[in-house]
Design a protein around this motif. Sequence first.
Motif, short mmCIF file in Angstrom:
data_model
loop_
_atom_site.label_atom_id
_atom_site.label_comp_id
_atom_site.label_asym_id
_atom_site.label_seq_id
_atom_site.Cartn_x
_atom_site.Cartn_y
_atom_site.Cartn_z
N ILE A 231 10.07 27.21 43.58
CA ILE A 231 10.98 27.04 44.72
C ILE A 231 12.36 27.46 44.24
N THR A 232 12.85 28.59 44.77
CA THR A 232 14.12 29.12 44.29
C THR A 232 15.30 28.80 45.19
N GLU A 233 15.03 28.35 46.41
CA GLU A 233 16.12 27.98 47.32
C GLU A 233 15.70 26.76 48.13
N VAL A 234 16.61 25.82 48.26
CA VAL A 234 16.38 24.63 49.07
C VAL A 234 17.64 24.41 49.89
N TYR A 235 17.48 24.39 51.20
CA TYR A 235 18.61 24.18 52.11
C TYR A 235 18.32 23.00 53.02
N GLY A 236 19.31 22.15 53.22
CA GLY A 236 19.22 21.13 54.26
C GLY A 236 19.58 21.79 55.58
N ILE A 237 18.77 21.56 56.60
CA ILE A 237 18.97 22.24 57.88
C ILE A 237 18.98 21.24 59.03
N LEU A 238 19.47 21.68 60.17
CA LEU A 238 19.46 20.88 61.39
C LEU A 238 18.31 21.32 62.27
N GLY A 239 17.79 20.42 63.05
CA GLY A 239 16.73 20.75 64.00
C GLY A 239 15.49 19.93 63.74
N GLU A 240 14.36 20.46 64.16
CA GLU A 240 13.09 19.75 64.04
C GLU A 240 12.70 19.50 62.58
N VAL B 86 4.48 37.32 46.01
CA VAL B 86 4.30 36.66 47.30
C VAL B 86 5.45 35.69 47.52
N THR B 87 6.11 35.86 48.65
CA THR B 87 7.22 34.98 49.03
C THR B 87 6.82 34.23 50.28
N ALA B 88 7.15 32.95 50.31
CA ALA B 88 6.90 32.15 51.51
C ALA B 88 8.18 31.40 51.85
N ILE B 89 8.39 31.27 53.13
CA ILE B 89 9.47 30.44 53.66
C ILE B 89 8.79 29.19 54.19
N MET B 90 9.32 28.04 53.84
CA MET B 90 8.70 26.80 54.31
C MET B 90 9.74 25.91 54.95
N PHE C 143 14.70 23.82 54.35
CA PHE C 143 14.23 25.21 54.34
C PHE C 143 14.03 25.55 52.87
N LEU C 144 12.83 26.00 52.50
CA LEU C 144 12.51 26.35 51.13
C LEU C 144 12.13 27.82 51.03
N LYS C 145 12.47 28.42 49.91
CA LYS C 145 11.97 29.76 49.58
C LYS C 145 11.09 29.59 48.35
N VAL C 146 9.85 30.00 48.48
CA VAL C 146 8.85 29.77 47.43
C VAL C 146 8.24 31.09 47.00
N TRP C 147 8.11 31.28 45.68
CA TRP C 147 7.52 32.50 45.11
C TRP C 147 6.21 32.15 44.42
N SER C 148 5.23 33.07 44.51
CA SER C 148 3.97 32.90 43.78
C SER C 148 3.42 34.26 43.38
N ARG C 149 2.41 34.21 42.51
CA ARG C 149 1.79 35.46 42.02
C ARG C 149 0.64 35.92 42.91
N GLY C 150 0.29 35.12 43.90
CA GLY C 150 -0.78 35.49 44.82
C GLY C 150 -1.00 34.38 45.83
#
Length: 159
Positions: free
Chosen positions: A102-111, A76-80, A115-122
Amino acid sequence: MKKYKIDVGDSLELDEVDRTILRNLREDSRMSLQEISRRSGIADATVQFRLKRMKSQGVIERFTISASPAATGYTVTAIMLVQTDSESHDLAVRALVLIPEITEVYGILGEYDLFLKVWSRGLEELKTIINDRIRSVEGVKNLLEIVVMDRVKEESPPV
């Protein structure tokens, strides 16, 4: 913690020989120098020299693998998208990068600020990660969760 800074317009000059070597390694990071040479027609010594130079200049950051999510159990992958309190932003970033799922963390512009990419087993585990580990981080103000249904394309940047 390694910090990545994007400096728009500040790219190293790579010629076609460098790009050919990088494209081969992007396809298979375990490819031997001889195989790169055979496929590309570039002399072994040139491949070796260029690789050493690109590694020392930071063009090549690391050699790695891509493990199958099904094989590792993390299916299961989630974008947060995360909003942080401005005074606690750096503290929140330092805490979030320590969460292994959490395998990716990006600083972003906007609201939103991150931006995070998160993995889980369910989904139950994802719920626990969100509620017990991400929302509890000091400085995390608001969170938008997006569960990925299909991984259509996932690659490193083109060369």
